[in-house]
Design an enzyme around this catalytic site. Structure first.
Site, short mmCIF file in Angstrom:
data_model
loop_
_atom_site.label_atom_id
_atom_site.label_comp_id
_atom_site.label_asym_id
_atom_site.label_seq_id
_atom_site.Cartn_x
_atom_site.Cartn_y
_atom_site.Cartn_z
N LYS A 1 6.78 -6.82 2.04
CA LYS A 1 8.09 -6.89 2.70
C LYS A 1 8.08 -7.92 3.83
O LYS A 1 8.95 -8.79 3.90
CB LYS A 1 8.48 -5.52 3.29
CG LYS A 1 8.56 -4.41 2.26
CD LYS A 1 8.91 -3.07 2.89
CE LYS A 1 7.88 -2.52 3.85
NZ LYS A 1 6.60 -2.10 3.24
N ARG B 1 13.73 4.62 6.41
CA ARG B 1 12.54 5.18 5.78
C ARG B 1 12.74 6.61 5.35
O ARG B 1 11.81 7.23 4.84
CB ARG B 1 11.40 5.17 6.79
CG ARG B 1 10.52 3.97 6.67
CD ARG B 1 9.56 4.04 7.82
NE ARG B 1 8.27 3.55 7.49
CZ ARG B 1 7.94 2.27 7.58
NH1 ARG B 1 8.81 1.37 7.92
NH2 ARG B 1 6.72 1.89 7.31
N ARG C 1 -5.64 -7.36 5.05
CA ARG C 1 -4.58 -8.04 5.80
C ARG C 1 -5.06 -8.48 7.19
O ARG C 1 -5.79 -7.77 7.87
CB ARG C 1 -3.38 -7.11 5.97
CG ARG C 1 -2.32 -7.67 6.92
CD ARG C 1 -0.99 -6.99 6.79
NE ARG C 1 -1.06 -5.56 6.99
CZ ARG C 1 -0.03 -4.74 6.75
NH1 ARG C 1 1.12 -5.22 6.31
NH2 ARG C 1 -0.15 -3.45 6.95
N ARG D 1 -4.46 -4.81 11.75
CA ARG D 1 -3.56 -3.81 12.32
C ARG D 1 -4.28 -2.50 12.52
O ARG D 1 -5.10 -2.11 11.69
CB ARG D 1 -2.36 -3.61 11.38
CG ARG D 1 -1.19 -4.46 11.79
CD ARG D 1 -0.06 -4.43 10.80
NE ARG D 1 0.40 -3.10 10.42
CZ ARG D 1 1.48 -2.89 9.68
NH1 ARG D 1 2.20 -3.93 9.27
NH2 ARG D 1 1.83 -1.68 9.35
N ARG E 1 0.44 6.81 5.19
CA ARG E 1 1.66 5.99 5.12
C ARG E 1 2.20 5.96 3.69
O ARG E 1 3.41 6.07 3.47
CB ARG E 1 1.37 4.57 5.62
CG ARG E 1 1.22 4.51 7.13
CD ARG E 1 0.38 3.33 7.59
NE ARG E 1 0.89 2.06 7.13
CZ ARG E 1 0.15 0.96 7.00
NH1 ARG E 1 -1.15 0.99 7.27
NH2 ARG E 1 0.71 -0.16 6.61
#
Ligand code: AP5
Ligand code: MG
Ligand code: ZN
Length: 229
Positions: A19, A98, A137, A170, A181
């Protein structure tokens, strides 16, 4: 809340679907401002304020920040970004809504403003490849640019292409937080897709392809929705 009469797009999909990666490419092409609730929270956590500490108590373990706080922070940012910006059509909303309550709050806020949604883009990727995307990431703590050690490496190891800052991981990209998540996504967020499908807003995009192919598909799918407005 200021009336703006803008046209917005939502980008949805599981954690790691791309996203943020796609929004960074697509938003400027479509004259939309990329606003990500996760980025708002990372900003406030960097400030070390009481609000930052409160947000961190949810964020680091991969839980949702309470709806009322999330909505307040989001709408404040929308006003800040859009008011007086005639070159922007609206926002590209990433990471919000969400759950069903957030979707309904957004409807009310948009109605109040005289704004509309042009589309809800769903970028989908099979669950079994998301963990590799997230644990590899790297993000830039300064400008928010996103990279991947293998799939989208920076030009110079560990350094942001855009601003030269040192890249970091992160705090919620640990295997435990990622599992939480993803569970929240499939239980609470995925059902919201049906809500938008019923209103004819949903655009399905296959996110399991090279980054530039996915961007091209999103732009191609969205262009007619703006031309028609
Ligand atoms: P948020 O920051 O929104 O994170 P998220 O939903 O967990 O989604 P991600 O950012 O992990 O995934 P992405 O799809 O953006 O992937 P990306 O493009 O980076 O939210 C974080 C937290 O904030 C939440 O857990 C919650 O605590 C809180 N929060 C946020 N919004 C909230 C809300 N509305 N209500 C309550 N709480 C909220 O890509 C991932 C990786 O894959 C990158 O390394 C990238 O380089 C790579 N990649 C991307 N595309 C491709 C591709 N096509 N091929 C190969 N690799 C790719
Ligand atoms: Mg993101
Ligand atoms: Zn940077």
């Amino acid at each position: 809340m200021a009336k703006t009469g803008a046209t917005h797009v939502i980008i949805m999909g599981p954690q790691g679907a791309g996203k943020g990666t796609q929004a960074a490419v697509v938003a400027p092409r479509l004259q939309l401002a990329h606003i990500a609730t996760g980025d708002l929270f990372r900003e406030v956590m960097a400030s070390d304020s009481n609000l930052g500490k409160e947000v961190r108590s949810y964020y680091d373990r991969g839980a949702l920040v309470p709806d009322d706080l999330t909505i307040r922070m989001l709408m404040a940012r929308v006003d800040e970004v859009l008011v007086g910006q005639s070159s922007l059509r609206g926002m590209l909303l990433d990471g919000f809504p969400r759950n069903q309550a957030q979707a309904e709050s957004l409807d009310l806020a948009l109605r109040d403003r005289g704004d509309r949604l042009a589309a809800v883009v769903r970028v989908d990727v099979p669950r079994d490849i998301l963990m590799d995307r997230l644990t590899g990431r790297l993000i830039c703590p300064n400008c928010g640019a996103t990279y991947h050690r293998v799939f989208n490496p920076p030009k110079n190891d560990g350094v942001c292409d855009v601003c030269g800052s040192t890249l970091t991981q992160r705090s919620d990209d640990t295997p435990e937080a990622v599992e939480r998540r993803l569970s929240i996504y499939y239980e609470q967020t995925a059902p919201v897709l049906d809500y938008y499908r019923k209103s004819g807003l949903l655009v399905d995009i296959d996110g399991d392809r090279p980054i530039d192919e996915v961007s091209a598909s999103i732009i191609e799918a969205l262009a007619p929705r703006f031309d028609a407005s």
